[in-house]
Design a protein around this motif. Structure first.
Motif, PDB file in Angstrom:
ATOM      1  N   VAL A 193       0.549  -3.902  11.511  1.00  0.00           N
ATOM      2  CA  VAL A 193       0.605  -5.371  11.478  1.00  0.00           C
ATOM      3  C   VAL A 193       1.066  -5.872  10.112  1.00  0.00           C
ATOM      4  O   VAL A 193       1.787  -6.865  10.015  1.00  0.00           O
ATOM      5  CB  VAL A 193      -0.768  -5.974  11.834  1.00  0.00           C
ATOM      6  CG1 VAL A 193      -0.773  -7.495  11.621  1.00  0.00           C
ATOM      7  CG2 VAL A 193      -1.133  -5.657  13.283  1.00  0.00           C
ATOM      8  N   HIS A 194       0.666  -5.158   9.059  1.00  0.00           N
ATOM      9  CA  HIS A 194       0.950  -5.630   7.694  1.00  0.00           C
ATOM     10  C   HIS A 194       2.108  -4.898   7.012  1.00  0.00           C
ATOM     11  O   HIS A 194       2.719  -5.442   6.096  1.00  0.00           O
ATOM     12  CB  HIS A 194      -0.307  -5.480   6.834  1.00  0.00           C
ATOM     13  CG  HIS A 194      -1.525  -6.086   7.452  1.00  0.00           C
ATOM     14  ND1 HIS A 194      -1.676  -7.443   7.616  1.00  0.00           N
ATOM     15  CD2 HIS A 194      -2.635  -5.511   7.979  1.00  0.00           C
ATOM     16  CE1 HIS A 194      -2.833  -7.690   8.204  1.00  0.00           C
ATOM     17  NE2 HIS A 194      -3.421  -6.550   8.427  1.00  0.00           N
ATOM     18  N   MET A 195       2.398  -3.672   7.449  1.00  0.00           N
ATOM     19  CA  MET A 195       3.461  -2.882   6.823  1.00  0.00           C
ATOM     20  C   MET A 195       4.582  -2.673   7.836  1.00  0.00           C
ATOM     21  O   MET A 195       4.412  -1.930   8.794  1.00  0.00           O
ATOM     22  CB  MET A 195       2.905  -1.541   6.321  1.00  0.00           C
ATOM     23  CG  MET A 195       1.891  -1.708   5.199  1.00  0.00           C
ATOM     24  SD  MET A 195       0.960  -0.181   4.805  1.00  0.00           S
ATOM     25  CE  MET A 195       2.268   0.968   4.399  1.00  0.00           C
ATOM     26  N   LYS A 196       5.694  -3.329   7.627  1.00  0.00           N
ATOM     27  CA  LYS A 196       6.764  -3.293   8.618  1.00  0.00           C
ATOM     28  C   LYS A 196       8.060  -2.673   8.107  1.00  0.00           C
ATOM     29  O   LYS A 196       8.999  -2.503   8.869  1.00  0.00           O
ATOM     30  CB  LYS A 196       7.028  -4.709   9.135  1.00  0.00           C
ATOM     31  CG  LYS A 196       5.822  -5.276   9.900  1.00  0.00           C
ATOM     32  CD  LYS A 196       6.150  -6.579  10.553  1.00  0.00           C
ATOM     33  CE  LYS A 196       5.061  -6.976  11.531  1.00  0.00           C
ATOM     34  NZ  LYS A 196       3.762  -7.170  10.875  1.00  0.00           N
ATOM     35  N   GLY A 222       1.986 -10.665  12.765  1.00  0.00           N
ATOM     36  CA  GLY A 222       2.502 -10.830  11.412  1.00  0.00           C
ATOM     37  C   GLY A 222       3.909 -11.374  11.304  1.00  0.00           C
ATOM     38  O   GLY A 222       4.542 -11.255  10.252  1.00  0.00           O
ATOM     39  N   TYR A 223       4.410 -11.999  12.373  1.00  0.00           N
ATOM     40  CA  TYR A 223       5.772 -12.536  12.354  1.00  0.00           C
ATOM     41  C   TYR A 223       5.739 -14.060  12.332  1.00  0.00           C
ATOM     42  O   TYR A 223       5.397 -14.696  13.340  1.00  0.00           O
ATOM     43  CB  TYR A 223       6.561 -12.057  13.581  1.00  0.00           C
ATOM     44  CG  TYR A 223       6.921 -10.605  13.535  1.00  0.00           C
ATOM     45  CD1 TYR A 223       8.059 -10.164  12.872  1.00  0.00           C
ATOM     46  CD2 TYR A 223       6.107  -9.652  14.154  1.00  0.00           C
ATOM     47  CE1 TYR A 223       8.394  -8.810  12.826  1.00  0.00           C
ATOM     48  CE2 TYR A 223       6.428  -8.302  14.104  1.00  0.00           C
ATOM     49  CZ  TYR A 223       7.571  -7.896  13.443  1.00  0.00           C
ATOM     50  OH  TYR A 223       7.892  -6.559  13.395  1.00  0.00           O
ATOM     51  N   ASP A 224       6.092 -14.639  11.206  1.00  0.00           N
ATOM     52  CA  ASP A 224       6.233 -16.092  11.123  1.00  0.00           C
ATOM     53  C   ASP A 224       7.570 -16.539  11.695  1.00  0.00           C
ATOM     54  O   ASP A 224       7.710 -17.679  12.145  1.00  0.00           O
ATOM     55  CB  ASP A 224       6.130 -16.555   9.664  1.00  0.00           C
ATOM     56  CG  ASP A 224       4.760 -16.266   9.072  1.00  0.00           C
ATOM     57  OD1 ASP A 224       3.764 -16.345   9.817  1.00  0.00           O
ATOM     58  OD2 ASP A 224       4.693 -15.934   7.869  1.00  0.00           O
ATOM     59  N   GLN A 274      -2.741   2.486  11.429  1.00  0.00           N
ATOM     60  CA  GLN A 274      -3.707   1.664  10.704  1.00  0.00           C
ATOM     61  C   GLN A 274      -3.097   0.384  10.122  1.00  0.00           C
ATOM     62  O   GLN A 274      -3.821  -0.591   9.886  1.00  0.00           O
ATOM     63  CB  GLN A 274      -4.318   2.477   9.559  1.00  0.00           C
ATOM     64  CG  GLN A 274      -5.127   3.689  10.020  1.00  0.00           C
ATOM     65  CD  GLN A 274      -5.402   4.666   8.892  1.00  0.00           C
ATOM     66  OE1 GLN A 274      -5.129   4.377   7.724  1.00  0.00           O
ATOM     67  NE2 GLN A 274      -5.929   5.825   9.231  1.00  0.00           N
ATOM     68  N   ASN A 275      -1.766   0.375   9.902  1.00  0.00           N
ATOM     69  CA  ASN A 275      -1.178  -0.706   9.099  1.00  0.00           C
ATOM     70  C   ASN A 275       0.028  -1.404   9.713  1.00  0.00           C
ATOM     71  O   ASN A 275       0.702  -2.170   9.025  1.00  0.00           O
ATOM     72  CB  ASN A 275      -0.754  -0.140   7.736  1.00  0.00           C
ATOM     73  CG  ASN A 275      -1.918   0.451   6.968  1.00  0.00           C
ATOM     74  OD1 ASN A 275      -2.750  -0.280   6.439  1.00  0.00           O
ATOM     75  ND2 ASN A 275      -1.986   1.774   6.904  1.00  0.00           N
ATOM     76  N   ASP A 294       7.591   0.480   2.688  1.00  0.00           N
ATOM     77  CA  ASP A 294       6.141   0.340   2.523  1.00  0.00           C
ATOM     78  C   ASP A 294       5.448   1.681   2.744  1.00  0.00           C
ATOM     79  O   ASP A 294       4.540   2.066   1.996  1.00  0.00           O
ATOM     80  CB  ASP A 294       5.585  -0.682   3.515  1.00  0.00           C
ATOM     81  CG  ASP A 294       6.136  -2.079   3.287  1.00  0.00           C
ATOM     82  OD1 ASP A 294       6.473  -2.394   2.133  1.00  0.00           O
ATOM     83  OD2 ASP A 294       6.229  -2.848   4.262  1.00  0.00           O
ATOM     84  N   TYR A 295       5.877   2.395   3.774  1.00  0.00           N
ATOM     85  CA  TYR A 295       5.256   3.686   4.106  1.00  0.00           C
ATOM     86  C   TYR A 295       5.669   4.767   3.116  1.00  0.00           C
ATOM     87  O   TYR A 295       4.859   5.623   2.753  1.00  0.00           O
ATOM     88  CB  TYR A 295       5.613   4.069   5.542  1.00  0.00           C
ATOM     89  CG  TYR A 295       4.987   3.137   6.543  1.00  0.00           C
ATOM     90  CD1 TYR A 295       3.695   3.342   7.002  1.00  0.00           C
ATOM     91  CD2 TYR A 295       5.670   2.011   6.992  1.00  0.00           C
ATOM     92  CE1 TYR A 295       3.102   2.461   7.907  1.00  0.00           C
ATOM     93  CE2 TYR A 295       5.093   1.124   7.880  1.00  0.00           C
ATOM     94  CZ  TYR A 295       3.803   1.351   8.333  1.00  0.00           C
ATOM     95  OH  TYR A 295       3.206   0.477   9.204  1.00  0.00           O
ATOM     96  N   GLU A 301       0.196 -13.253  15.553  1.00  0.00           N
ATOM     97  CA  GLU A 301      -0.890 -12.281  15.450  1.00  0.00           C
ATOM     98  C   GLU A 301      -0.398 -10.941  14.919  1.00  0.00           C
ATOM     99  O   GLU A 301      -1.131 -10.209  14.254  1.00  0.00           O
ATOM    100  CB  GLU A 301      -1.561 -12.093  16.814  1.00  0.00           C
ATOM    101  CG  GLU A 301      -2.789 -11.195  16.777  1.00  0.00           C
ATOM    102  CD  GLU A 301      -3.654 -11.322  18.005  1.00  0.00           C
ATOM    103  OE1 GLU A 301      -4.293 -10.329  18.377  1.00  0.00           O
ATOM    104  OE2 GLU A 301      -3.692 -12.421  18.597  1.00  0.00           O
TER     105      GLU A 301
END
Length: 284
Positions: A194-197, A256-258, A191-192, A201-202, A254
């Motif tokens: 893209v935002h939780m790497k 989440g990596y700048d 579910q996450n 975080d987990y 897309e």
């Protein structure tokens, strides 16, 4: 050479689709030429292959099916039919809105689900009978309670599928503490990602330490939390690179990596080749 698109193609039924369709397969899947090209669906797909041979690719894994088998594909999975010969069976397509909420949760928790051969004639017979009922009800569009009876019967069919899939997994009450944590982590990751790497975080979301999360996940799967996070991210990157014309930089953004160079190094680390090399190895 595949004609690239701006995004992964999504197959939809026509405008008359009311969220449920039941199709009988005979010799050839309806619209099977379209299914030769990789795509996603905007609905859940349940298939009973009774006979014949099919060779299917789902998220870059190939499956040869040559015996009675049930197959589930979620809306997120990218797939295509590589080969279909003398196939017979049924297909149910159903939208989120028409799925029983408990069944939807089960599907989301257990996806991806491997194709499952039906060794028991009794199991095959009851799924065939339920599919036939659903197919007959699907044609009775003039019935007063048409959609309700179709929805209820198709959810019974989904329950039969899930019952078969769950037979292959360990009952929840028999899961160890490590397995419970690992399963919860997998659900969060899907579910996450893209935002939780970060593993932290987990761990924070599960109210445990990073060390304990790593211990649980590695004990059950043999791999670290970071490994699973990276694998899931690169799977999505492969989907986008393979089935769209987005640049590597756009794919990185897309997901989440700048930091584009970092993403490029991560891709090589996980996939073993550069993102551009992966794209050039076109399977279509």
């Amino acid at each position: 050479m595949q004609k690239h698109r701006a995004s992964i193609p999504v197959r939809s039924w026509d405008s008359n689709f009311n969220g449920i369709a039941v199709v009988r397969i005979a010799s050839e899947i309806p619209g099977s030429k379209e299914f030769n090209h990789a795509h996603r669906h905007d609905y859940h797909l349940f298939v009973l292959q009774e006979s014949g041979i099919s060779y299917t690719e789902i998220d870059f894994k190939k499956y040869l099916i040559d015996k009675p088998t049930i197959l589930y594909q979620s809306p997120n999975q990218v797939h295509r039919a590589l080969k279909v010969e003398n196939i017979s069976g049924f297909i149910l397509t159903i939208s989120n809105e028409n799925l029983n909420a408990d069944y939807l949760k089960l599907l989301q928790r257990n996806t991806p689900i491997e194709p499952l051969s039906l060794c028991s004639r009794t199991d095959l017979a009851i799924i065939q009978a339920c599919f036939l009922l659903c197919r007959n009800l699907y044609d009775r569009k003039e019935d007063k309670l048409y959609h309700l009876q179709l929805k209820d019967s198709c959810n019974t069919l989904v329950a039969l599928f899930m019952s078969q899939f769950l037979k292959q997994s360990k009952p929840a009450e028999k899961l160890s503490r490590f397995e419970i944590i690992q399963k919860a982590f997998s659900e969060l990751l899907e579910q996450n990602f893209v935002h939780m790497k970060r593993p932290a975080d987990y761990a924070a979301a599960l109210n445990i330490s990073v060390a304990y999360l790593n211990e649980c996940v590695k004990n059950v799967t043999g791999f670290s939390v970071s490994h699973h996070i990276q694998q899931r991210i690169i799977l999505e990157a492969k989907r986008l690179l393979y089935h769209s014309d987005k640049s590597v930089k756009e794919v990185a953004a897309e997901l989440g990596y700048d930091d584009y160079p970092y993403f490029s190094r991560l891709f090589v680390k996980v996939a073993g080749i550069t993102a551009l090399t992966f794209r050039s190895k076109n399977h279509d």
